[in-house]
Structures are given as structure tokens and as C-alpha cells.
Design a protein around this motif. Structure first.
Motif, PDB file in Angstrom:
ATOM      1  N   ASN A  44     -15.898  34.633 -13.191  1.00  0.00           N
ATOM      2  CA  ASN A  44     -15.213  33.388 -12.869  1.00  0.00           C
ATOM      3  C   ASN A  44     -16.153  32.489 -12.079  1.00  0.00           C
ATOM      4  O   ASN A  44     -16.867  32.968 -11.202  1.00  0.00           O
ATOM      5  N   ASP A  46     -15.964  29.966  -9.312  1.00  0.00           N
ATOM      6  CA  ASP A  46     -14.957  29.612  -8.318  1.00  0.00           C
ATOM      7  C   ASP A  46     -15.211  28.273  -7.655  1.00  0.00           C
ATOM      8  O   ASP A  46     -14.270  27.567  -7.290  1.00  0.00           O
ATOM      9  N   SER A  56     -17.049  35.079  -9.091  1.00  0.00           N
ATOM     10  CA  SER A  56     -16.315  36.286  -8.736  1.00  0.00           C
ATOM     11  C   SER A  56     -16.031  37.094  -9.997  1.00  0.00           C
ATOM     12  O   SER A  56     -15.978  36.559 -11.109  1.00  0.00           O
ATOM     13  N   HIS A  73     -17.794  38.974  -5.027  1.00  0.00           N
ATOM     14  CA  HIS A  73     -18.027  37.534  -4.886  1.00  0.00           C
ATOM     15  C   HIS A  73     -19.517  37.319  -4.644  1.00  0.00           C
ATOM     16  O   HIS A  73     -20.107  37.996  -3.799  1.00  0.00           O
TER      17      HIS A  73
END
Length: 143
Positions: A44, A46, A56, A73
């Protein structure tokens, strides 16, 4: 790279008295993450700014044989001093093994400047980690 940078001998480790067998992918060892590393997963995005990006990924319990769900992360930032920084944060639902790292390569000759095969890198380190014939660390770092 994967949930565990470097090699895990014979792809086996014990955690809370349970032995886990991971896929082996490097001379009979598990290198980084088994057969499908985190670099092959869809992460992802973010947050994006002019000088940074945050990613992440959630590695589910059992992915590549690793126990427990791991939430990862990663932040990549270029500082005002032109430093390139990578920051990692990870959390898990239960104890697990984790050793995150990065394997990015940069061509210091610039785009179209040729290959990196003649680059020379010196690491000014006081210690090394000795390894055996299949590159498994043999003991703590030494000088």
C-alpha cells in the motif's frame, strides 16, 4: 527483501518450542523470505510528499512459512542534505522472527552511464560477522 534478511540455516528455526520449516531457496538455506519475498508483494502507498513516500504491507500468519501476522511500515526520505533514509516499523500479533532490510542498488555513474560491475565499495567497519561455507553466521561479530 523479506521478513528475515540474511539466511536461516536449512530453513528451520524454533520459536516458543515449535520448530518451523521455511521454503529453502539458496543452497539448502532460506535466504531473506523463501520463494516469494516481500519485494514481490503489492504494498500500500500510504503517503507521498515531495521528498518522501510511506508504504505498508501486512504479511499474514503462515506466509512463506513464517508464523504470526506481521504489519510492516517503510518510509523512504530524501533529506535537505541529499541523504537517502529508510525507516522501518513492524508490529506483530504474537512473537515471531523479523529482520527487515533493503537491497536497493544504485548506479553511481548515472542514468545511461554504464554498468555497476566496476563500482568499488569500502565499508569502514570495526567488526564483521563471520560465516560458514553456505554463508550462515557462525558467531557474533568479531574484529
Amino acid at each position: 527483501m523479506g521478513r528475515y534478511a540474511n539466511r536461516i540455516a536449512k530453513g528451520r528455526f524454533k520459536l516458543d518450542s515449535i520448530e518451523y520449516q521455511l521454503p529453502v531457496n539458496n543452497n539448502g538455506q532460506t535466504l531473506h523470505d523463501g520463494l516469494k519475498g516481500l519485494y514481490q508483494r503489492v504494498w500500500n502507498v500510504d503517503k507521498v510528499t515531495d521528498n518522501s513516500i510511506d508504504f505498508s504491507y501486512i504479511s499474514l500468519d503462515g506466509e512463506e512459512g513464517f508464523p504470526r501476522t506481521l504489519s510492516i511500515h517503510v518510509n523512504y526520505t530524501v533529506t535537505p542534505d541529499n541523504e537517502f533514509k529508510i525507516s522501518y516499523k513492524a508490529s506483530t500479533d504474537k512473537p515471531t522472527v523479523v529482520n527487515l532490510s533493503n537491497h536497493a542498488y544504485f548506479n553511481l555513474k548515472g542514468d545511461g552511464g554504464g554498468t555497476i560491475t566496476d563500482h568499488v565499495l569500502m565499508i569502514n567497519a570495526e567488526n564483521i560477522t563471520p560465516v560458514d561455507s553456505v554463508l550462515i553466521p557462525t558467531r557474533d561479530s568479531t574484529s
